[in-house]
Design an enzyme around this catalytic site. Structure first.
Site, PDB file in Angstrom:
ATOM      1  N   LYS A 167      54.077 -27.406 -14.317  1.00  0.00           N
ATOM      2  CA  LYS A 167      53.105 -28.279 -14.969  1.00  0.00           C
ATOM      3  C   LYS A 167      52.276 -29.125 -14.007  1.00  0.00           C
ATOM      4  O   LYS A 167      51.205 -29.584 -14.352  1.00  0.00           O
ATOM      5  CB  LYS A 167      53.783 -29.153 -16.022  1.00  0.00           C
ATOM      6  CG  LYS A 167      54.870 -30.073 -15.508  1.00  0.00           C
ATOM      7  CD  LYS A 167      55.394 -30.935 -16.649  1.00  0.00           C
ATOM      8  CE  LYS A 167      56.908 -30.871 -16.775  1.00  0.00           C
ATOM      9  NZ  LYS A 167      57.673 -31.065 -15.569  1.00  0.00           N
ATOM     10  N   LYS A 194      56.426 -19.827  -9.679  1.00  0.00           N
ATOM     11  CA  LYS A 194      56.832 -20.356 -10.983  1.00  0.00           C
ATOM     12  C   LYS A 194      55.672 -21.056 -11.706  1.00  0.00           C
ATOM     13  O   LYS A 194      54.868 -21.731 -11.067  1.00  0.00           O
ATOM     14  CB  LYS A 194      57.958 -21.362 -10.714  1.00  0.00           C
ATOM     15  CG  LYS A 194      58.568 -21.979 -11.936  1.00  0.00           C
ATOM     16  CD  LYS A 194      59.673 -22.950 -11.566  1.00  0.00           C
ATOM     17  CE  LYS A 194      59.133 -24.363 -11.497  1.00  0.00           C
ATOM     18  NZ  LYS A 194      60.119 -25.398 -11.761  1.00  0.00           N
ATOM     19  N   LYS A 221      58.550 -28.267  -2.068  1.00  0.00           N
ATOM     20  CA  LYS A 221      57.622 -29.375  -2.343  1.00  0.00           C
ATOM     21  C   LYS A 221      57.116 -29.977  -1.036  1.00  0.00           C
ATOM     22  O   LYS A 221      55.971 -30.391  -0.925  1.00  0.00           O
ATOM     23  CB  LYS A 221      58.286 -30.434  -3.215  1.00  0.00           C
ATOM     24  CG  LYS A 221      58.618 -29.896  -4.594  1.00  0.00           C
ATOM     25  CD  LYS A 221      58.399 -30.867  -5.726  1.00  0.00           C
ATOM     26  CE  LYS A 221      58.198 -30.077  -6.995  1.00  0.00           C
ATOM     27  NZ  LYS A 221      58.567 -30.639  -8.223  1.00  0.00           N
TER      28      LYS A 221
HETATM   29  N1  AQP Z   1      58.358 -21.658 -15.145  1.00  0.00           N
HETATM   30  C1  AQP Z   1      59.478 -21.990 -15.761  1.00  0.00           C
HETATM   31  N2  AQP Z   1      60.204 -21.061 -16.432  1.00  0.00           N
HETATM   32  C2  AQP Z   1      61.341 -21.392 -17.066  1.00  0.00           C
HETATM   33  N3  AQP Z   1      61.831 -22.653 -17.105  1.00  0.00           N
HETATM   34  C3  AQP Z   1      61.150 -23.622 -16.452  1.00  0.00           C
HETATM   35  N4  AQP Z   1      61.369 -24.948 -16.286  1.00  0.00           N
HETATM   36  C4  AQP Z   1      60.371 -25.465 -15.556  1.00  0.00           C
HETATM   37  N5  AQP Z   1      59.486 -24.510 -15.215  1.00  0.00           N
HETATM   38  C5  AQP Z   1      59.942 -23.346 -15.756  1.00  0.00           C
HETATM   39  C6  AQP Z   1      62.501 -25.663 -16.848  1.00  0.00           C
HETATM   40  O1  AQP Z   1      61.996 -26.814 -17.514  1.00  0.00           O
HETATM   41  C7  AQP Z   1      62.935 -27.872 -17.401  1.00  0.00           C
HETATM   42  C8  AQP Z   1      62.251 -29.149 -17.015  1.00  0.00           C
HETATM   43  O2  AQP Z   1      61.786 -29.106 -15.754  1.00  0.00           O
HETATM   44  P1  AQP Z   1      61.282 -30.421 -15.015  1.00  0.00           P
HETATM   45  O3  AQP Z   1      60.022 -30.886 -15.563  1.00  0.00           O
HETATM   46  O4  AQP Z   1      62.319 -31.468 -14.973  1.00  0.00           O
HETATM   47  O5  AQP Z   1      61.160 -29.922 -13.553  1.00  0.00           O
HETATM   48  P2  AQP Z   1      60.624 -28.613 -12.980  1.00  0.00           P
HETATM   49  O6  AQP Z   1      61.635 -27.532 -13.133  1.00  0.00           O
HETATM   50  O7  AQP Z   1      60.209 -28.935 -11.578  1.00  0.00           O
HETATM   51  O8  AQP Z   1      59.365 -28.303 -13.914  1.00  0.00           O
HETATM   52  P3  AQP Z   1      57.886 -28.078 -13.494  1.00  0.00           P
HETATM   53  O9  AQP Z   1      57.102 -27.770 -14.721  1.00  0.00           O
HETATM   54  O10 AQP Z   1      57.837 -27.094 -12.371  1.00  0.00           O
HETATM   55  O11 AQP Z   1      57.487 -29.515 -12.983  1.00  0.00           O
HETATM   56  P4  AQP Z   1      56.766 -29.956 -11.640  1.00  0.00           P
HETATM   57  O12 AQP Z   1      55.499 -29.150 -11.579  1.00  0.00           O
HETATM   58  O13 AQP Z   1      56.517 -31.415 -11.784  1.00  0.00           O
HETATM   59  O14 AQP Z   1      57.717 -29.672 -10.513  1.00  0.00           O
HETATM   60  C9  AQP Z   1      64.007 -27.418 -16.421  1.00  0.00           C
HETATM   61  O15 AQP Z   1      65.158 -27.040 -17.157  1.00  0.00           O
HETATM   62  C10 AQP Z   1      63.401 -26.232 -15.754  1.00  0.00           C
HETATM   63  O16 AQP Z   1      64.369 -25.282 -15.360  1.00  0.00           O
END
Ligand code: AQP
Length: 331
Positions: A200, A197, A115
Site C-alpha cells: 500500500k 509484493k 525497506k
Molecule cells: N501483497 C500482499 N499479499 C498478501 N498479503 C499481504 N499483506 C500485505 N501485503 C500483502 C498482509 O497484510 C497484513 C497487513 O500488513 P501491514 O500493513 O501491517 O504490513 P505490510 O505487510 O508491510 O503491508 P504493506 O501493504 O506492504 O504495507 P507497507 O507498504 O506500508 O509496507 C499482513 O498480514 C500482511 O501479511
C-alpha cells in the site's frame, strides 16, 4: 481463560487487494472457523510511523482502516478492535522486548533490509527495532495464534524466540504464539511487476489495487496487468509470474482451484480472462465499499473502537504488572 487470535495492519495508505486477500478476508474466514477464540485486531499506527507519515494522511488512513476492518464482514461479537497507540503498554513492552533482542537478529530481518534499500537516507531506529514492538503486540495478550502473510513469518519466528528467551530468563510468562498462514492469497504481487509484493505504500501505484479504488480504475489496472507472450492460461509462478498472480487473485475470490481455472479458460485468451477477473474483483470490492460507507463516520464504529481500547488496556495493564515484577523494575 480467553484464547486470543491477534493481528494488526499498518495505516500507511489505503489497504490493497493484497491486504484484503492475505489478511482481512482471511480474518473473517478464521472467525467463522474459530468461534471459541476472541479476535484482537488493531490498527498498527506506532508501526506506521517507523517511516515518516504525513500527519493528516495518517489520521485519515487510521479512520479508513478502522471502517474497512468492519466493512470486510468481521463479526463484532468476538472482536476487540483498537488503535495500537491508545494502549500504551504496547510501547512499554516493546522497549522491554528491545532489551532482550540481539542486534544480529534485527539485522537479519528481510523486511528491514528491503525497506533500507528502498530508502537510502534517514532510516529510523524504530524501523530497525520494529520486530521487537511486533513481539510485544503479540506477547502482551498471550495470543495463541497470529494470522500472517508469508512476508511476516520471519518476524513471528523472532517473536517466538523472544518469548522463549524471556521465559527462560524470568520464568514462564508468555505463551509462545503460532502462525496461521493462509495458503491462498498469502502473497499477492504487484500487477505491473509481479516479482514484487503488492504494497500500500508504493509510490508507483498502477500495479496496486486499493480497496477504495472506483470500479473503472480497478478494471483499468487489471486490463493493463503485465502477463507474457504465450497467451495460455496455466499456473507457473517461475516462468509466468504475471498470469500466475492473476490466477491467485481469481482463485482466492472464487475458491476455484488453479486446475479449475485452467480448464475454464483452456480455449480462451488473456483478454477474456482479464475481463472476467476484473468483474470478479469489482464485485467483491464493491460489497466492501458499500459497507465501508455505512461504517465510516458512524457512531457504532467510534463505540467499537472505544470499547476495544478499554478491553485491550485491561488485559495489557494486568500483564505488564506481572512482567515488571518479574524483571525487577519499579520500586
Ligand atoms: N501483497 C500482499 N499479499 C498478501 N498479503 C499481504 N499483506 C500485505 N501485503 C500483502 C498482509 O497484510 C497484513 C497487513 O500488513 P501491514 O500493513 O501491517 O504490513 P505490510 O505487510 O508491510 O503491508 P504493506 O501493504 O506492504 O504495507 P507497507 O507498504 O506500508 O509496507 C499482513 O498480514 C500482511 O501479511
Amino acid at each position: 481463560m480467553i484464547k486470543f487470535v491477534l493481528s494488526g495492519i499498518k495505516p500507511t495508505g489505503i489497504p490493497t487487494l493484497g491486504n484484503y486477500l492475505g489478511a482481512l478476508k482471511n480474518f473473517v474466514k478464521l472467525q467463522n472457523e474459530m468461534q471459541d477464540y476472541e479476535f484482537l485486531l488493531f490498527i498498527a499506527d506506532m508501526h506506521a510511523i517507523t517511516v515518516y507519515q504525513d500527519p493528516k494522511e495518517l489520521k485519515q488512513n487510521i479512520k479508513n482502516l478502522a471502517a474497512l476492518y468492519l466493512a470486510c464482514g468481521l463479526n463484532t461479537d468476538n472482536l476487540t478492535l483498537f488503535v495500537q497507540s491508545e494502549v500504551k503498554e504496547h510501547v512499554e513492552l516493546g522497549y522491554i522486548m528491545q532489551s532482550i533482542t540481539y542486534m544480529g537478529e534485527l539485522e537479519r530481518m528481510t523486511q528491514y533490509k528491503d525497506k533500507k534499500q528502498k530508502q537510502a537516507h534517514g532510516i529510523s531506529s524504530a524501523l530497525f527495532t520494529y520486530p521487537s514492538l511486533m513481539a510485544a503486540d503479540i506477547l502482551l495478550y498471550d495470543a495463541k495464534y497470529v494470522p500472517v502473510g508469508d512476508d511476516q513469518m520471519q518476524h513471528l519466528e523472532l517473536t517466538r524466540d523472544l518469548a522463549n528467551r524471556f521465559n527462560n530468563r524470568y520464568g514462564e510468562t508468555f505463551t509462545v504464539p503460532e502462525p496461521l498462514v493462509s495458503k491462498k492469497g498469502s502473497r499477492i504481487m504487484d500487477l505491473q511487476d509481479p516479482t514484487k509484493k503488492m504494497a500500500k505504500s508504493e509510490e508507483e501505484n498502477k500495479g496496486c489495487i486499493f480497496l477504495l479504488d472506483p470500479p473503472s480504475v480497478i478494471r483499468k489496472k487489471i486490463k493493463s496487468a503485465v502477463t507474457d507472450s504465450e497467451a495460455k492460461i496455466y499456473y507457473d509462478k517461475e516462468n509466468k509470474p504475471g498470469i500466475s498472480n492473476l490466477m491467485t487473485i481469481y482463485s482466492s475470490i472464487t475458491d476455484l482451484s488453479y486446475e479449475e481455472i485452467e480448464n475454464k479458460y483452456k480455449d480462451k485468451g488473456y483478454g477474456d480472462f482479464k475481463k472476467d477477473l476484473a468483474e470478479i474483483v469489482v464485485e467483491e470490492i464493491s460489497k466492501v465499499q458499500k459497507e465501508f460507507e455505512k461504517w465510516y463516520d458512524s457512531k457504532e464504529l467510534k463505540q467499537i473502537l472505544y470499547e476495544g481500547k478499554c478491553r485491550a488496556s485491561m488485559f495489557a495493564r494486568s500483564k505488564m504488572k506481572k512482567i515488571k515484577k518479574l524483571i525487577g523494575i519499579g520500586y
